[in-house]
Write an enzyme that holds these catalytic residues in place. Structure first.
Site, PDB file in Angstrom:
ATOM      1  CD  GLU A 188      -3.910  -5.953   2.494  1.00  0.00           C
ATOM      2  OE1 GLU A 188      -4.795  -5.198   2.967  1.00  0.00           O
ATOM      3  OE2 GLU A 188      -2.713  -5.892   2.800  1.00  0.00           O
ATOM      4  CD  GLU A 245      -3.140  -1.118   2.028  1.00  0.00           C
ATOM      5  OE1 GLU A 245      -3.167  -0.220   2.897  1.00  0.00           O
ATOM      6  OE2 GLU A 245      -4.041  -1.962   1.896  1.00  0.00           O
TER       7      GLU A 245
END
Length: 622
Positions: A293, A188
């Site tokens: 995810e 991320e």
């Protein structure tokens, strides 16, 4: 009263197969797909197992359950890969793990962090699972925020040179472990990270090329997963500015997605338009994307599916549809039954997004597990074979309400699974069956080519009936079902091997057969003995249980019609005919072996009810 506990489950269920069976390693890309060494598609259906990147430096759960058992559960649940987060601090400091975090794994006590990480990788590999290493954090802690100091691929404590060197160290560590198939370069990217641009301190695209080539210089066979910016949600710049690696066949783009990324979501079309613009367009352009995810809570079925716009369940069910329609690879967050130690986390607290329960021994939510299993296999529409709804013994088409049946077809369920508890659920292994359009059908066993079911008690045997198979948003054509008031069949103990019936000496648990290697817990019946014959298809009963529920023991559920029985051609006294207590769809007929009956190792036994004759099975009589 003799009863055979879970006889229906034992008779009709088989074991799940190895998750990555038939995959020829290493992997690479072929167009928009990940493929194996034989250029066969490998769809990653993975879970995230977190904890090693956090303050205790070890995957969560090893204080609750044995490592091999957790790995086996991942495989049996139908997943084929695991994304394993790690931090630069874990790699560089490599401390000895607190023994309390390894309470259920005493053989690991005394090992350093990397030693335990090695053991986790080895246990996953032993189950045939694939492993993707994920550089989740620089500092060991819970992720993620804009202010946690870990939003870029480096910080003051762990500069880029450390990030590159640590990645090369991890790639080298698992160079000879073929189950380690990929490197997710950084979790991320955020905190100002850009895709390109003039400032090299924030240019994640350029850094990903440096990081990917550093890994490939050590192991050119690893897949290189490159996440988008803005918490991995945004890959919109990748088509105009693609990542270029030294080994071009190893690049996979990676996205993340959660309900909070789509505030006010009102429809599937709205979600699809957003995802198409962020990363779906890459798939449509022939480039591989892995959703590294996504996740939802498991605390209520509304977390998994909801018709209320703007809710988490609404997003999740629509996101699941997008995954299926685009046949995308993915990794669910998270496997964990409990939280690991980190900021905003409580060690040992329930992980409400977890697949496993808090004891790490099974599923926390059948609804969540089934939703994920529905998208594990490459997208394909289910189909029931013509005449494919049959009794589970002789495979003839007549079946009765309340009884057991087998359904044959293709793509019926992505995952091979057996029901583990009662009442039975209408979803198993990612597959769902419904009768007459909307009536839920309980499932005992699921696989791509066979589903074992209970015909609902509610259906009228005098009316037309049909069965439909569904996987996610794909459904088969309705297949007619031939219902009868009674369709008796007696179970066999060795289908295809012998005609020995599922018959016990009453109140002993002994099979009415010759004792030997095939049936060590057996003895022949004798004239005057009472035996219990286990069967299905005897029709209506008194004290009828709910569809899918265990049969009652007090009072018993007797058949509405009383069958007759013959043993060796001679009539036998029937003392009970009804549902076997504690099972689903399983009937039990207790009879007395008549005097003067012929002896032998294979004496025929036949039931008759409502004018219909069962198959003939055999028992041993002396």
């Amino acid at each position: 009263m003799a009863k055979w506990e879970n006889m229906a489950l034992v008779t009709l269920a088989t074991a799940a197969t190895c998750a990555s069976a038939g995959i020829a390693l290493p992997l690479h890309t072929g167009g928009r797909y990940i493929v194996d060494a034989n250029n066969q598609r490998v769809k990653l259906a993975a879970v995230n197992w977190y904890g090693a990147e956090e303050e205790d430096y070890v995957v969560a759960g090893l204080e609750y359950a044995a490592l091999p058992d957790i790995a086996q559960q991942i495989r049996v649940m139908g997943f084929n890969a695991v994304r394993l987060p790690w931090s630069n601090q874990m790699y560089e400091t490599n401390p000895v793990i607190d023994p309390a975090r390894l309470a259920a794994n005493p053989s690991l006590v005394g090992l350093q962090a990397l030693g335990v990480f090695d053991a986790v990788v080895a246990a996953l590999a032993n189950e045939g699972l694939l492993v993707i290493l994920d550089n989740h954090m620089s500092n060991a802690n819970w992720c993620c925020s804009d202010t946690d100091g870990n939003g870029l691929w480096y910080n003051s404590e762990f500069p880029e040179k450390s990030w590159l060197a640590d990645w090369q160290g991890m790639a080298g560590r698992y160079l000879n472990q073929p189950a380690v198939i990929g490197a997710d370069l950084r979790n991320e990217p955020r905190s100002g990270a850009t895709w390109g641009g003039s400032d090299p301190l924030y240019d994640w695209h350029a850094a990903a090329e440096r990081g990917g080539d550093a890994v490939l210089s050590v192991n050119p066979s690893l897949l290189i997963f490159v996440e988008g910016v803005n918490y991995a949600t945004d890959l919109s710049g990748a088509l105009d500015l693609p990542v270029q690696l030294s080994v071009t066949s190893q690049l996979v783009y990676s996205s993340h997605d959660y309900s909070w990324d789509h505030a006010g979501l009102a429809s599937y079309d709205e979600l699809a338009a957003q995802l198409d613009g962020l990363w779906g367009y890459l798939l449509m352009s022939g480039l591989p994307v892995w959703v590294g995810e996504f996740g939802t809570c498991h605390t209520d079925v509304s977390c998994v599916t909801s018709s209320t716009a703007g809710t988490g369940g609404f997003w999740f069910s629509n996101f699941q549809q997008y995954l299926q329609q685009h046949d995308a690879d993915w990794s669910y967050w998270a496997l964990n039954g409990t939280e690991a130690r980190g900021d905003t986390r409580t060690l040992g607290a329930e992980e409400t997004y977890g697949i496993l329960n808090t004891s790490w021994t099974g599923s926390a939510s059948p609804d969540l597990l089934n939703a994920l299993q529905a998208v594990t296999a490459p997208t394909a529409t289910p189909a029931i074979n013509q005449g494919g709804v049959v009794n589970p013994v002789t495979y003839t088409a007549q079946v009765a309400p309340g009884s057991l049946a087998s359904v044959f077809g293709v793509n019926l369920a992505p995952v091979t699974a057996a029901a583990a508890s009662l009442p039975l659920l209408p979803e198993l292994g990612g597959g769902v069956m419904s009768m007459n359009g909307s009536l839920a059908v309980p499932l005992l066993f699921s696989s791509p080519y066979q589903m074992n079911i209970q015909i609902p008690w509610e259906v009228d045997p005098a009316s037309p009936a049909s069965l439909t198979a569904s996987v996610g948003w794909l459904a088969s054509a309705a297949q007619p079902v031939q219902l009868e008031a009674a369709a008796p069949v007696v179970f066999l103990l060795q289908p295809g091997v012998s005609n020995q019936g599922a018959v016990l000496i009453a109140n002993t648990g002994l099979v009415a057969a010759l004792a030997g290697s095939d049936f060590p817990n057996a003895r022949p019946a004798q004239p005057g003995d009472y035996i219990s014959i286990f069967c299905t298809g005897l029709g209506a009963v008194t004290n009828q249980p709910a569809t899918g529920a265990a049969s009652p023991s007090e009072p018993l559920a007797w058949t509405a019609a009383t069958p007759t029985a013959t043993i060796g051609g001679a009539g036998a006294l029937v003392t009970f005919s009804g549902l076997a207590p504690g099972a689903v769809g399983l009937y039990q007929v207790n009879v007395q072996v008549p005097a003067g009956v012929s002896s032998g190792p294979a004496v025929p036994v036949v039931l008759f009810i409502s004018g219909v004759q069962s198959n003939a099975v055999t028992i041993a009589i002396e």
